[in-house]
Scaffold this active site. Structure first.
Site, PDB file in Angstrom:
ATOM      1  N   MET A 248       0.868  -1.247  -0.032  1.00 38.31           N
ATOM      2  CA  MET A 248       0.048   0.153   0.047  1.00 38.31           C
ATOM      3  C   MET A 248       0.813   1.260  -0.051  1.00 38.31           C
ATOM      4  SD  MET A 248      -3.194  -1.177   2.706  1.00 38.31           S
ATOM      5  CE  MET A 248      -1.861  -2.101   3.914  1.00 38.31           C
TER       6      MET A 248
ATOM      7  N   TYR B  93       0.474   0.445 -13.871  1.00 38.77           N
ATOM      8  CA  TYR B  93       1.701   1.020 -13.771  1.00 38.77           C
ATOM      9  C   TYR B  93       2.514   0.292 -15.060  1.00 38.77           C
ATOM     10  CZ  TYR B  93       0.239   2.561  -9.245  1.00 38.77           C
ATOM     11  OH  TYR B  93      -0.223   3.309  -8.227  1.00 38.77           O
TER      12      TYR B  93
END
Length: 370
Positions: free
Chosen positions: A29, A183
Site C-alpha cells: 500500500m 503501472y
C-alpha cells in the site's frame, strides 16, 4: 465440551523457499511517507513492524521505485535506486524480522501514470485514462507519455535487476515485480495503452514479454531470494478493465511469468472485492486458474479480512495466501485477533484521507484515543 476450529489462514505456509507462520500477508500500500530523496524513515519502520507484531506472517513493502530515471510514481515514495535507500530499508526489514515476520520488496515502475516527476514514459504515446490521484498529491489529467525505445526498455529491465540486488542488501526476503494496477509493466500488457508494432506489442504473448523479462532478470540477480509477480486486470485509473481474451489471455499471461522464473503469483483487485474481480465468464476464478496453469502458490487480494470469504478462498482451491489492505490498516493485529476470536475493527476512510501518509493514519488513531 466445545472445540474451536482454527481458521485456515492461521496455518503455516510456504512461498518459494520462505517458511511463513500463517497465510496472512499485508498488501503493498503506497504511503508516500519517505524522505524527499526516497529514503525510508523511522516512522515507516514502526509502521511496518507493527504488522509483524500483530501476527502477520508476511509483509509487502509499498511500491518502491527501482531507478532514478523515470520510475518514481509519487513524491515521497520510497526507492531502492541508490545506496542510501538500502540503509533506510535495512532498519525496516530488521524490525519486521525481529517481530517474527518476513518482508518482500515490491518493485514498481510507474511509467505513464507517474506523479512524481514531469517526464513520463510508456509503451506508446497514449494519454492515460482518468486523472492524477489527489490522495497521493496529484491533480489534473495525466500527460501524454513518451514512447520508450527498445534500448530504454533494456535499461528498465536492468533497473529492476539492480534494485533487486539492493533489496537483498537491505535484508528483504524476496522481491515482487509489480506488473499490476496500471503501472508500466501493466501498460505494456494492456491493449489500449500498448500500440507498439515490435516484439512488445500486438498479441498478448508479446504484451506480457516485458514483464517476463523483468521477472527473469530479477530471479537471476537474486537467486537466493523469493521472486514473485503481481498481476491485475483492474487499475488505479480504470476499475472496469478486464483482459479482453478472458481465460485464454490469462492462461498465456500466467504461463509466461511462471516460465520466466516467478515462484508465486499475487493477483490484485485494486480496491475491489475479490468476488467482483476474480470471477471468469465460465464461473471459475482467475486465482484458481493461476494455480492450475502454473502449479505455483497464488496470493488472493480484495476483502480478505472477511473471515467467511477468506475461508472459502483457501479451502475452495482459489488461492494459497491472502493479502489484506484496508483491513490491515484498521487491524494491524488482525491475525492475533482472528486467533483469539476477537471482533475486527471497521476500516475508516479518514485513515487515508485527505492523504494516504503514515502520519495521517497516526493522527487518526490519536484522535480516536483522545
Amino acid at each position: 465440551m466445545t472445540t474451536t476450529v482454527e481458521h485456515p489462514a492461521l496455518t503455516p505456509a510456504g512461498l518459494g523457499g520462505l517458511a511463513l507462520r500463517n497465510r496472512y500477508a499485508v498488501a503493498p500500500m503506497s504511503r508516500v511517507s519517505a524522505r524527499p530523496d526516497g529514503t525510508p524513515t523511522g516512522e515507516m519502520a514502526d509502521y511496518y513492524a507493527e504488522f509483524a507484531r500483530g501476527g502477520f506472517g508476511l509483509v509487502f513493502s509499498e511500491g518502491t521505485y527501482p531507478d532514478s530515471e523515470a520510475s518514481q510514481g509519487y513524491l515521497n515514495q520510497p526507492g531502492l535506486a541508490r545506496d542510501e535507500h538500502v540503509a533506510g530499508w535495512r532498519v525496516v526489514t530488521a524490525g519486521v524480522r525481529a517481530a517474527g515476520g518476513r518482508m518482500i520488496a515490491q518493485l514498481m515502475h510507474a511509467g505513464a501514470i507517474a506523479q512524481g516527476h514531469p517526464n513520463t514514459v510508456g509503451p506508446s504515446a497514449v494519454q492515460p485514462r482518468g486523472e492524477k490521484m489527489r490522495a497521493y498529491g496529484g491533480s489534473g489529467p495525466w500527460p501524454v507519455p513518451r514512447e520508450l525505445t527498445t534500448a530504454e526498455i533494456d535499461d528498465v529491465i536492468d533497473g529492476f535487476a539492480a534494485a533487486a540486488v539492493r533489496a537483498r542488501q537491505a535484508g528483504f526476503d524476496g522481491v515482487e515485480v509489480h506488473a499490476a494496477n496500471g503501472y508500466l509493466l501493466d501498460q505494456f500488457l494492456t491493449d489500449y495503452t500498448n500500440h507498439r508494432t515490435d516484439s512488445y506489442g500486438g498479441p498478448v504473448a508479446n504484451r506480457i514479454r516485458l514483464t517476463a523479462q523483468v521477472v527473469t532478470a530479477v530471479a537471476e540477480a537474486v537467486p537466493e531470494l523469493v521472486t514473485g509477480v503481481r498481476l491485475s486486470q483492474t487499475k488505479v485509473n480504470d476499475f472496469t478493465y478486464r483482459w479482453p481474451g478472458g481465460r485464454a489471455d490469462a492462461e498465456v499471461i500466467f504461463a509466461a511469468v511462471a516460465e520466466a522464473g516467478a515462484q508465486y503469483l499475487h493477483i490484485a483487485s485494486e480496491g475491489r472485492n475479490w468476488l467482483e474481480t476474480a470471477k471468469l465468464a465460465d464461473g471459475g476464478t482467475i486465482t484458481a486458474l493461476a494455480r492450475q496453469v502454473t502449479g505455483l502458490p497464488v496470493i488472493a487480494n480484495g476483502g480478505m479480512h472477511d473471515l467467511a470469504q477468506a475461508h472459502e478462498v483457501l479451502t475452495g482451491g482459489h488461492a494459497d495466501l491472502l493479502s489484506i489492505g484496508h483491513g490491515a490498516l484498521a487491524n494491524p493485529d488482525l491475525p492475533a485477533r482472528v486467533a483469539a476470536a476477537e471482533p475486527l475493527a471497521e476500516f475508516d476512510r479518514a485513515m487515508v484521507s485527505p492523504t494516504v501518509t503514515v502520519a495521517n493514519a497516526r493522527r487518526w488513531r490519536e484522535s480516536r484515543q483522545a
